[in-house]
Design a protein around this motif. Structure first.
Motif, mmCIF file in Angstrom:
data_model
loop_
_atom_site.group_PDB
_atom_site.id
_atom_site.type_symbol
_atom_site.label_atom_id
_atom_site.label_comp_id
_atom_site.label_asym_id
_atom_site.label_seq_id
_atom_site.Cartn_x
_atom_site.Cartn_y
_atom_site.Cartn_z
ATOM 1 N N CYS A 225 -40.895 31.884 3.149
ATOM 2 C CA CYS A 225 -40.493 31.033 3.907
ATOM 3 C C CYS A 225 -38.740 30.802 3.907
ATOM 4 O O CYS A 225 -37.993 30.781 5.115
ATOM 5 N N ALA B 93 -36.333 31.802 6.693
ATOM 6 C CA ALA B 93 -35.588 30.564 7.310
ATOM 7 C C ALA B 93 -33.981 31.025 7.382
ATOM 8 O O ALA B 93 -33.282 30.727 8.262
ATOM 9 N N GLY C 296 -47.523 24.550 8.453
ATOM 10 C CA GLY C 296 -46.619 23.850 9.220
ATOM 11 C C GLY C 296 -45.552 23.275 8.243
ATOM 12 O O GLY C 296 -44.325 23.366 8.517
ATOM 13 N N HIS C 297 -45.973 22.231 7.195
ATOM 14 C CA HIS C 297 -44.880 21.644 6.345
ATOM 15 C C HIS C 297 -44.124 22.633 5.472
ATOM 16 O O HIS C 297 -42.671 22.315 5.482
ATOM 17 N N THR D 202 -41.545 24.608 7.696
ATOM 18 C CA THR D 202 -40.267 23.660 8.199
ATOM 19 C C THR D 202 -39.831 23.015 7.214
ATOM 20 O O THR D 202 -38.418 22.627 7.549
ATOM 21 N N THR D 203 -40.115 22.707 6.053
ATOM 22 C CA THR D 203 -39.428 22.268 4.805
ATOM 23 C C THR D 203 -38.110 23.125 4.755
ATOM 24 O O THR D 203 -37.012 22.783 4.573
ATOM 25 N N ALA E 140 -36.898 25.516 6.551
ATOM 26 C CA ALA E 140 -36.205 25.546 7.660
ATOM 27 C C ALA E 140 -35.049 24.229 7.787
ATOM 28 O O ALA E 140 -34.062 24.559 8.141
ATOM 29 N N ALA E 141 -35.725 23.234 7.264
ATOM 30 C CA ALA E 141 -34.830 21.918 7.414
ATOM 31 C C ALA E 141 -33.685 22.065 6.422
ATOM 32 O O ALA E 141 -32.842 21.435 6.429
ATOM 33 N N PRO F 280 -34.996 21.055 13.310
ATOM 34 C CA PRO F 280 -35.895 21.434 11.966
ATOM 35 C C PRO F 280 -36.151 19.875 11.344
ATOM 36 O O PRO F 280 -37.355 19.868 10.843
ATOM 37 N N ALA G 75 -38.941 18.581 13.649
ATOM 38 C CA ALA G 75 -40.181 19.183 13.199
ATOM 39 C C ALA G 75 -40.681 18.560 11.634
ATOM 40 O O ALA G 75 -42.039 18.768 11.802
ATOM 41 N N LEU G 76 -39.929 18.564 11.028
ATOM 42 C CA LEU G 76 -40.408 18.136 9.445
ATOM 43 C C LEU G 76 -41.054 16.901 9.671
ATOM 44 O O LEU G 76 -41.880 16.831 8.810
ATOM 45 N N ALA H 138 -44.485 17.620 11.051
ATOM 46 C CA ALA H 138 -45.159 18.228 9.924
ATOM 47 C C ALA H 138 -45.698 17.485 8.960
ATOM 48 O O ALA H 138 -46.638 17.725 8.317
#
Length: 566
Positions: free
Chosen positions: A22, A26, A131-132, A135-136, A138-139, A287, A290-291, A294
């Motif tokens: 991930c 990202a 998801g989580h 997204t984490t 990416a954030a 992000p 979205a986080l 998620a």
């Protein structure tokens, strides 16, 4: 990262590999986001300026858009595969724990809760893995890359983004803390509903015999409604958090877009730069928004992971203690009826031979009859016939001259006390299990029934006495103790008809002696039919009836002289 997340990463290598993938995706995604915004702004600025768009610029923009699409597809495939592998690993560990040499005793497990955990529960990990985690990562990567490029392009806009960016995680954390509590409550109610439902299904014959199935239907309905209300409250909080995060992100983008637009009108910034800022500013907040979503989706999965690790860390609970029990005089019943079977035949579905074949039997009021014979001879079927669980194929059963088929089943069962070979104890307190015999009984009457069944001694020795919660099937008590709890139910019910299905089977000599004494006291003044494989209860029977292949092969008086009841 929460402790349960750290343990997931530590004990599941597939999640560590997934997190690394991930992070790489990202980084690639951040580069593509910046590249797409820059190329698109360049193409649009050239178009507005009247300059022709080069083939190279268009091809590069198309390649970047295609790269983002391929990246999204790869992320979806990898995350779903990682989720499946993680669930498989956890299910394997749970089943190994339950079936291995170090597993808990089967009766000590909450089977309904475990089934819910293995099926519905572990499926809740999908939002966390799918998801989580992506997204984490990416954030943590995309906003940094976007802000860095914004500083290169327009430092004043980058400064506004840096100041407003922390607002989203701050508001998300405030709402998320409340959501975590709501989600934990929702999962507890679901696990409780699953465990209680399985407990009720397993003990349905006992509930029917004591006329409590209607109460349990209402109770399951109440638990289902409680879970529905908890789910709706959790969803309301999740939707509220989405509204908060979207509002904060929209206002933050506006704080960037308005000054850039004014500067563009004033001519202090060129169109290409303004477009890059407008394209990249939402990408910086996306992000984090979205986080937040998620996190809410994954909250149940983290709660389930905590339950999984709690199950894996469990130690086998100690068994219940035994102790001496007083022996007060039993309660007396009245109006003991006569029972009669006239040429009764019972055929079970799928069997060619009848379970009972033209059996006739007269039981006088207050008489004690023992049924003996090999397994499969029809003894338990005869008891089920008298309870009303089975209807005769031919012949009839009468109660004091009235056909049993004409009696209201619920009304008839209020006159029966049934003690099966393996009594079902529910996942409730000792007092609640005894009170099944008469729900409106007082605490004093419950204790009196326990004393009559020689159960008071070991119950008082339990950690919380009569309030001690039991596991499914009476986990925490020995077989003899469970049998005495069932006898205490019968004492509390004080019914005129007593049906006993091998109450001393599978007991050690000490437990058998205690159960025999309690059973003999319970039979006084009642019409009793006892299925007996052992001889301990035969001295207290007036007659012994032998069943073979569904027929009453012999009928003779008890050959052992009755001994006085202690």
């Amino acid at each position: 990262m929460k402790p349960v997340e750290r343990r997931l990463m530590r004990e599941l290598p597939v999640l560590r590999s997934h997190l690394r993938r991930c992070a790489v995706l990202a980084l690639l995604g951040a580069g593509l986001v910046v590249g797409q915004a820059t190329l698109l702004a360049t193409v649009l600025a050239d178009g507005f300026a009247g300059r022709p768009v080069t083939v190279a610029a268009a091809a590069a923009l198309g390649a970047v858009v295609a790269g983002r699409a391929v990246l999204a597809w790869a992320r979806g495939v990898l995350t779903h595969r990682a989720a499946a592998d993680a669930k498989h690993a956890l299910r394997t560990r749970i089943t190994d724990r339950l079936s291995g040499a170090a597993a808990l005793r089967p009766s000590a497990r909450d089977h309904g809760g475990t089934a819910t955990l293995l099926v519905r529960g572990l499926d809740a990990l999908d939002p966390y893995v799918v998801g989580h985690l992506p997204t984490t990562t990416a954030a943590a990567v995309v906003p940094v890359a976007v802000v860095a490029w914004l500083f290169v392009t327009d430092w004043s806009s980058a400064l506004v983004v840096v100041v407003t960016l922390p607002l989203i995680p701050v508001f998300g954390a405030l709402v998320g803390r409340h959501t975590a509590r709501r989600t934990a409550r929702q999962w507890q109610l679901l696990a409780r509903l699953g465990g209680h439902f399985l407990d009720v299904v397993a003990g349905l014959p006992t509930l029917r015999a004591f006329g409590r199935e209607g109460h349990q239907v209402r109770r399951v309905g109440e638990m289902a409604r409680a879970h529905r209300r908890a789910t709706m409250r959790t969803l309301r909080v999740a939707f509220l958090s989405s509204l908060v995060l979207e509002t904060v992100a929209t206002l933050s983008v506006a704080l960037v877009a308005v000054p850039v637009g004014l500067r563009l009108l004033q001519g202090t910034v060129d169109l290409r730069t303004a477009l890059i800022v407008l394209f990249l500013a939402p990408e910086a907040y996306l992000p984090l928004r979205a986080l937040g979503s998620a996190f809410h989706d994954s909250a149940e999965g983290l709660t389930v992971a905590g339950q999984v690790f709690a199950l894996l860390d469990e130690q086998e609970p100690p068994t219940g203690t035994t102790g001496p029990a007083p022996s007060p005089a039993p309660a007396a019943s009245s109006l003991a009826p006569a029972l009669r079977l006239d040429d009764v035949t019972v055929h079970h579905t799928g069997r060619t031979t009848p379970a009972l074949d033209r059996v006739s039997l007269n039981v006088a009021p207050g008489e004690h009859v023992a049924l003996v014979g090999p397994s499969g001879a029809g003894k338990s079927t005869l008891l089920a016939l008298l309870i009303g669980f089975v209807r005769p194929t031919a012949g009839r059963v009468t109660v004091s001259g009235t056909d049993l088929a004409c009696l209201d089943p619920d009304d008839w069962r209020t006159r029966i006390a049934w003690v099966p070979q393996r009594p079902h104890l529910f996942a409730a307190s000792v007092a609640e299990n005894i009170r099944l015999g008469r729900p409106d009984a007082s605490d004093a009457e419950v204790r009196e029934a326990a004393r009559s069944a020689y159960a008071d001694g070991f119950v008082e020795a339990l950690p919380l006495g009569y309030d001690t919660p039991l596991g499914e099937h009476g986990a925490g008590l020995s077989a003899g103790q469970r049998q005495r709890i069932a006898l205490a139910r019968a004492f509390l019910k004080d019914a005129p008809v007593l049906l006993l299905d091998e109450p001393t089977a599978h007991l050690d000599p000490a437990a058998e002696a205690a159960v025999t004494r309690a059973t003999a006291r319970l039979m006084r003044g009642r019409t009793a039919i006892v299925v007996a494989h052992r001889t301990s209860l035969l001295p207290y029977a007036d007659r012994v009836v032998t069943l073979r292949s569904g027929r009453a092969a012999s009928l003779r008086p008890a050959v052992v002289e009755r001994t006085p009841t202690p």
